[in-house]
Structures are given as structure tokens and as C-alpha cells.
Design an enzyme around this catalytic site. Structure first.
Site, PDB file in Angstrom:
ATOM      1  N   SER A 575    -106.846  34.910  18.298  1.00 19.96           N
ATOM      2  CA  SER A 575    -107.388  35.409  19.565  1.00 19.96           C
ATOM      3  C   SER A 575    -107.165  34.371  20.663  1.00 19.96           C
ATOM      4  O   SER A 575    -106.024  34.021  20.951  1.00 19.96           O
ATOM      5  CB  SER A 575    -108.868  35.754  19.389  1.00 19.96           C
ATOM      6  OG  SER A 575    -109.355  36.480  20.477  1.00 19.96           O
ATOM      7  N   ASP A 663    -106.456  46.688  16.390  1.00 20.14           N
ATOM      8  CA  ASP A 663    -107.166  45.724  17.237  1.00 20.14           C
ATOM      9  C   ASP A 663    -107.474  46.350  18.598  1.00 20.14           C
ATOM     10  O   ASP A 663    -106.563  46.721  19.335  1.00 20.14           O
ATOM     11  CB  ASP A 663    -106.302  44.472  17.407  1.00 20.14           C
ATOM     12  CG  ASP A 663    -107.054  43.321  18.058  1.00 20.14           C
ATOM     13  OD1 ASP A 663    -108.123  43.545  18.643  1.00 20.14           O
ATOM     14  OD2 ASP A 663    -106.552  42.176  17.966  1.00 20.14           O
ATOM     15  N   HIS A 695    -109.303  43.250  14.982  1.00 16.84           N
ATOM     16  CA  HIS A 695    -109.093  41.949  15.606  1.00 16.84           C
ATOM     17  C   HIS A 695    -109.325  40.782  14.640  1.00 16.84           C
ATOM     18  O   HIS A 695    -108.607  39.791  14.680  1.00 16.84           O
ATOM     19  CB  HIS A 695    -110.017  41.820  16.814  1.00 16.84           C
ATOM     20  CG  HIS A 695    -109.757  40.623  17.659  1.00 16.84           C
ATOM     21  ND1 HIS A 695    -108.541  40.392  18.276  1.00 16.84           N
ATOM     22  CD2 HIS A 695    -110.545  39.567  18.001  1.00 16.84           C
ATOM     23  CE1 HIS A 695    -108.594  39.254  18.955  1.00 16.84           C
ATOM     24  NE2 HIS A 695    -109.794  38.741  18.799  1.00 16.84           N
TER      25      HIS A 695
END
Length: 721
Positions: A575, A663, A695
Site C-alpha cells: 500500500s 482491491d 487490499h
């Protein structure tokens, strides 16, 4: 072909059990009631655990129970009450205050979508409600944001949260109780779009509070909750029969909730008869309401809406009799080394002392997770447990619960898997016994070393608006460190960005270290545990300040650890950590030899229309967000300029991308944007696409596949034998 050593190490390390929660009750059947003279009593501890079985690709859940013989608030002996019991299919579990009953929300595999509310007692199954057959609501919520399963004081009612019942617009309520408050009417078109709460909360669109009456065998949906609110985190308000809950604004539209504590919300009370009143400010965000044992006080956390997606909280105290709120613990702007750094984590389900005078919690504190107490009358915060929880070997301690002044904690270190310990607290400032009893979990310690460090940015890298803010890092080094051996270094960057690497067990970091890599986990400015100024300092400075902090930390450890090889450095992260990893290989193309990024942000401008947290896309580049905000050329330019894609032409390091096909936080097409940019330049790049993952890439098989591919990628490109 997968490397056997890497596979075996990851299987072992990912297979260590992790305590998830714990409950404490008095034991009636062991023969030791509370004696008025000797003060002898027997307590029962039931803990819930999670354990990964890599070979089958499953995450197992089980519970284990112990009986504690206690004398004068000291644990004298601990006896296991049998083997661990698999809790397959259990979505929520709650033990009644007396300990005589156990409530379970269960989903069966035989009837898809069927959920049952079961109540178990000493003589077996006492009640079972078929929630699908009752048809009062949709699926029960089991997530960390909304869910609850709370016993009433009389132990005859249970409070929980579920999805609103949906009917076609042509349908009529089946009874007088089925009014507009308890259902969502749909258009005739079954394909109508329904908003949900984003990543990790797919399908959760509109919640309701539900009460199961065990004596009647029926469920009612609580009336009177305003339709613009989605309720959750409910609890009974003592013997009044009313309920306190958190309500989140779902208008004008929903934003992603997971990992975001900045969603507008407030604390409410309902009498379950249709009346609902506001208890807190309605301009910020609230969470974790917890009622004191005497039912006179309610403590909860409060933050601001929008801005940083996670933050340092205020701790608020609500007087149930006078119906007033007051500030108990304020936001900590700056930290002093080793001292209380603020409240960043949710409060434990039970956090009060038995006399209702103290509140206990754990929270990030620089590079650690520590336990603190707060005196209700004064708001004084006292460190309870940090690096030392009966043994200096533990780097972090998390409080799971405290009941009858018995504290249950989870302890771990970068080289020590999680274990469960118990001990009494004499008052809010001291522990009754220095000896902590080990209950369960691993009692092994790996032979690699670790150290925590605090780093000050040099003058040229200071934030002139918020100067003097330090950051941290944790370094893991393989066993056998000597001047004749130089280890390759993997720089591990956390996501968020407003999250935290504690000095605790991390499966990926430990596995890499065990297989011969040194690992540096960096808490750059913007991480939690270093004060609100650190968090605020990153707004508008992503892609610059955080990148420089990580590089500064790497240079710091290379200078001070001559066993680390400066010519074999790799970087990994997910991320925002992937965002930084890709920035680093673009801004320092000759420094890093390999990169592995999970669901990285590559181009913030193209992400704007696909992310479930569009507000953070603006806040991260220093722009104020509002629901009616439309993109401008200036905003899109700012997002693009702070993105790794602008440095793609300079990237030389081989890149491994791991992308989740579902995601909703960072579109997997972000990673593909970098993939195409690198492929067009003949730069080495490989993509792993996990169609069914979101995610966090949390599927057990996915986690194993990601690690094994990362380890082999680093071995190949860092020339590790």
C-alpha cells in the site's frame, strides 16, 4: 520450483498461534468460591486464538480454557481445562457476565447464507435462533468496525449488529413491526447499485441494531435510529434497558472505513422504544465506548473527521448520571523518549478496574506497543507494561482484557512469537505480582537479534512547519553476526501511512531474517506512536519527507552496522509502503538492487476515481476535502507530482508486484500502470495477480505465495546462496 528452506521457515513461523481475545469469569464448578476471610477464589480464562495451516491454506480458530486459583489478588496456580477446541463456523462469540452461558453467531456450510444464534450452558445447547428463518434482518456483522455481541445484565437478551432487511419496492411489510426503520426498499431493478463501506466491508451497506430475546425466541430491530446513521459497537447501558452505540453518517455517500478512524460519527443512546439522543459531539469521530462496572461512567475515544485517516485520539469520559462529557486524556502532540505517546488503538472490550477508578489500554509508543493506566478522577496516565512484562525479552505488550483486576496480555518480540500471560493489578499504578503466569502460545525464542532505534532527521530534511519530530526503526539481524559475514539488507516499509511497526512478532520479517537477511522496519514521520505532530507533518509531504526518512534510516544502520552489505540492499512494502518502495528505487536508482511491492499506490491522480477513500487522496497532498469537491487540474497535478510513476524512467532495480484483483482501496491497475512503464523500457518486472484477494492479500495461500516469491526474488537479485 519453490525453495524448500524458505517454505519450511515460513510454514513454521506463520503457524505459531496468535491470541485474538480473552474473557475472564468466576468459576462456580471448581469448588473455590470467594472466601470472606482467605479471599480465595477461582477464575476462568477463555482465550480465542487464530492459527494458519499453510499446507491446507486455511486459517483455523480455536479456544482454550484455564482455571486460576487466586489468593488475595495473586495467582497461585494455573490449570489447563482440557485441549484446544476448534471453533469452525463461529463468527462472533460472547461469554455472559456470570460465565454460565456462551453465545455464538454461527454460519453453516450446509445452508449457504444461513446464520444461527446459539446459546450454550453447562447442560449443552440452551437456545438456537434461526436468524434467516426469523427474517428480521440481513447478515450479522462480524467485522472489527461495526460488530458487537453483548449480553444484557439479566443475561436474557443479546445485542448485535446486522444488515438491514431489503424488500422490493412493491413488497409490503409483513407485520406492523416491519416499518421503514427496519428495512431498505429496493427498486424493481435488481441491479441497482448499493453503496457499501469499502475495502474489507463489501456488502455492508446499512446496519441495524438487533436485540434477541432468549426467553421469547425472537429478534427485534431497535427503532428510532436516524436513517442517516449506520449504528455499531453497541453495549447495554447498565440496568436501564437502553443501549449506547456509535452512529456513522452514511450521507451524502459512504467512504471506506477499514483502517480509517476519521469518519464522522458520534455516540448515541436509545431506549429501544423509538427515542434516540446524542451523547457526544457530532462534528468529529468516536469509537470504543466502554461502560464502568458500577455503570456510572462511560469512556470512549474521540478524534477529528477527515484529514489523516488515522490519528491520536482524545479519551473522553461521560457521566451517566449528570449526562455530561469531559476530557480525560488529551491528544499528545509531541513525544518524549520512553514516555506516553498518546492513544492510537481501540480500547479492549473490558478495560476498567473493578472499582471503576482506572482505565487500562495498550497503544503504540514509539517503536513499541505498551500498556498504560488512566486514573478516572485526575486523567493521570501511568505506564504499566512496556519492554518488561515479567521478562525483559518482550518488545511489545498488548492488553486483551482486564476483569476483576486480572489482566490478560499478549507479549511478543521480533524474535519471540506471541504468548499469553496473566497477572493481577493492585491499583492503576502498580502490579500486585511481578511474576506473570504463562498461559499459552509459543515459549520459544529465535536466536537472531533485534534493536530499536530513534532517528533525528538532519537539518536539511526537517519539516519547517513541524520541526524537531523524530522517527524510529527496528533492525533484525541473523544469528552468527561477525565481522567476517556481511548480510544483505531488506528495507521493510509499513503501509497506511498512519500505522506502525511495533517491536513484535512479524512473520515476514522473522522469516526473512531466519533465512539470512537483515531486515530494517522503518517508522517514518507520519507513523502512529510518535505524537500527532508526526502524523500531521506528512500531510502534503508524501513522496518526499517519508522517502527521505526511510533512506535516512537505511544510511544510519549501514553506517553503524558493518555486518550489513551496502551493495546488497532491497526494499519491500505494501500500500503506502509499496508507494514508498517504488519511490525509493526511482529516486535512488543505483542504491537498491531489488523491490517487492504489494498493491502499491503508483499514480495518485489516476487512483482518485477508483479508491474507496477518496478523501485521503486529497488530504495526503495537503488539500482540504469535502464531499462535493470536484477534481481540478491543480489537484491532479499535485497528486501526479508526488507519485512514483514520475520516476519510473529512472528505475533500474528488478520489481516484483503482488496485486489483489478485488482491491477497493488501491486498484490493482495501479500496479499494472508501473508494470507497463517498466516493460516498455525493458526493465525487469514480474506481476503476481491474486484474483480473489483484496487490499490486505490476507488469504493464507496468498500470504505464503507472496513470501516465497519475495524471498526467491531477493535471493536471485541480491546474489544470496
Amino acid at each position: 520450483m519453490m525453495d524448500g528452506v524458505n517454505r519450511d521457515v515460513f510454514r513454521q513461523f506463520n503457524g505459531f498461534p496468535v491470541p485474538v481475545s480473552a474473557s475472564v469469569t468466576a468459576q462456580r464448578d471448581f469448588g473455590f468460591d470467594l472466601h470472606p476471610i482467605t479471599r480465595t477464589q477461582n477464575l476462568s480464562i477463555i482465550s480465542d486464538w487464530s492459527q494458519c495451516e499453510v499446507d491446507r491454506g486455511v486459517r483455523l480458530h480455536y479456544f482454550q480454557q484455564w482455571a486460576l486459583l487466586c489468593n488475595r489478588r495473586a495467582v497461585e496456580s494455573v490449570v489447563s481445562r482440557g485441549p484446544c477446541i476448534n471453533t469452525h463456523g463461529e463468527l462472533l462469540v460472547s461469554h455472559s457476565p456470570s460465565g454460565a452461558r456462551r453465545a455464538v453467531v454461527r454460519e453453516t456450510s450446509t445452508h449457504v447464507g444461513h446464520q444461527y444464534l446459539e446459546v450454550w450452558g453447562y447442560s449443552g445447547l440452551e437456545a438456537c435462533l434461526d436468524l434467516a428463518a426469523l427474517n428480521k434482518h440481513g447478515k450479522v456483522y462480524e467485522d472489527a468496525q461495526f460488530a458487537c455481541l453483548a449480553w444484557s445484565p439479566c443475561e436474557e437478551r443479546l445485542l448485535y449488529v446486522a444488515e438491514k432487511k431489503r424488500l422490493r419496492s412493491s413488497a409490503q411489510p409483513s407485520s406492523a413491526s416491519d416499518d421503514a426503520d427496519s428495512m431498505v426498499f429496493e427498486e424493481e431493478d435488481k441491479n441497482m447499485y448499493m453503496e457499501d463501506w469499502g475495502e474489507g466491508l463489501v456488502g455492508k451497506t446499512a446496519s441495524v441494531l438487533c436485540v434477541a430475546d432468549l426467553s421469547k425466541g425472537d429478534v427485534t430491530v431497535c427503532p428510532g435510529v436516524p436513517p442517516h446513521l449506520s449504528p455499531g459497537q453497541g453495549l447495554w447501558a447498565g440496568d436501564s434497558g437502553g443501549v449506547v452505540f456509535v452512529g456513522w453518517w452514511n450521507e451524502p455517500f459512504r467512504l471506506g472505513m477499514k483502517f480509517c478512524s476519521n469518519r464522522r460519527s458520534a455516540l448515541f443512546y436509545t431506549d429501544l422504544k423509538g427515542s434516540c439522543e446524542l451523547l457526544s459531539s457530532d462534528l468529529g469521530s468516536v469509537s470504543s465506548p466502554r461502560l464502568s462496572p458500577d455503570c456510572l461512567w462511560l469512556v470512549y475515544l474521540q478524534g477529528r473527521a477527515f484529514g489523516p485517516h488515522h490519528q491520536c485520539f482524545c479519551m473522553m469520559l461521560y457521566d451517566m448520571q449528570n449526562q455530561t462529557s469531559s476530557l480525560l486524556v488529551d491528544v499528545v502532540r509531541r513525544t518524549k523518549e520512553g514516555q506516553f505517546a498518546g492513544v492510537y488503538d481501540s480500547l479492549p472490550p473490558h478495560c476498567w478496574s473493578s472499582d471503576s477508578e482506572w482505565i487500562f489500554f495498550s497503544s503504540a509508543c514509539e517503536n513499541r506497543k505498551s500498556v498504560f493506566s488512566v486514573e478516572r478522577r485526575t486523567g493521570r496516565v501511568t505506564p504499566m507494561l512496556g519492554a518488561n512484562a515479567g521478562s525483559a525479552e518482550f518488545g511489545s505488550v498488548k492488553l486483551l482484557t482486564i476483569v476483576k483486576d486480572l489482566m490478560v496480555i499478549c507479549c511478543s518480540s521480533p524474535n519471540h512469537p506471541p504468548c499469553l500471560k496473566v497477572g493481577f493489578v493492585s491499583n492503576g499504578a502498580h502490579l500486585q505480582s511481578e511474576q506473570w503466569f504463562h498461559l499459552g502460545g509459543a515459549e520459544v525464542s529465535e536466536n537472531f537479534g533485534w534493536q530499536s532505534m530513534i532517528i533525528a532527521p538532519p537539518p536539511e530534511e526537517e519539516n519547517h512547519q513541524l520541526s524537531g519530530v523524530n522517527f524510529g526503526a527496528v533492525l533484525l539481524k541473523p544469528a552468527g553476526s561477525s565481522k567476517s559475514v556481511m548480510f544483505p539488507l531488506v528495507v521493510f516499509i509499513h503501509g497506511g501511512p498512519h500505522s506502525h511497526f511495533a517491536a513484535e512478532w512479524n512473520v515476514n520479517a522473522a522469516s526473512l531474517t531466519k533465512t539470512g537477511f537483515a531486515v530494517l522496519m522503518v517508522n517514518y514521520r507520519g507513523s502512529t506512536g510518535f505524537g500527532q505532530d508526526s502524523i500531521d507533518s506528512l500531510l502534503g509531504n508524501i513522496g518526499n519527507q517519508d522517502v527521505k526518512d526511510v533512506q535516512r534510516a537505511v544510511l544510519h544502520v549501514l553506517q553503524n552496522n558493518k555486518t550489513l552489505d551496502p551493495d546488497r540492499v532491497a526494499v519491500m512494502g505494501g500500500s503506502h509502503g509499496g508507494f514508498l518502495a517504488c519511490h525509493l528505487i526511482g529516486q535512488y536508482p543505483e542504491f537498491y538492487r531489488a523491490c517487492a511491492a504489494r498493491n502499491p499506490v503508483i499514480n495518485a491522480a489516476t487512483l482518485l476515481g477508483t479508491s474507496d477513500i477518496v478523501d485521503w487522496r486529497y488530504s495526503s497532498v495537503g488539500l482540504q476535502y469535502s464531499f462535493d469537491l470536484l477534481p481540478t487540474p491543480q489537484a491532479l497535478t499535485a497528486m501526479l507530482e508526488k507519485s512514483p510513476i514520475v520516476h519510473a524512467a529512472q528505475i533500474r532495480a528488478p520489481v516484483l508486484l503482488m496485486l489483489g484483483g478485488k482491491d477497493k482501496r488501491v486498484s490493482p491497475y495501479q500496479g499494472l500502470e508501473l508494470y507497463k512503464a517498466l516493460k516498455s523500457r525493458n526493465s525487469p518486472v514480474r506481476v503476481l495477480w491474486y484474483e480473489g484477494d483484496g487490499h490486505s492479500l490476507s488469504n493464507v495461500e496468498t500470504q505464503a505465495d507472496c513470501f516465497l516469491n519475495m524471498a526467491l526474488w531477493f535471493k536471485q537479485h541480491l546474489n544470496v546462496k
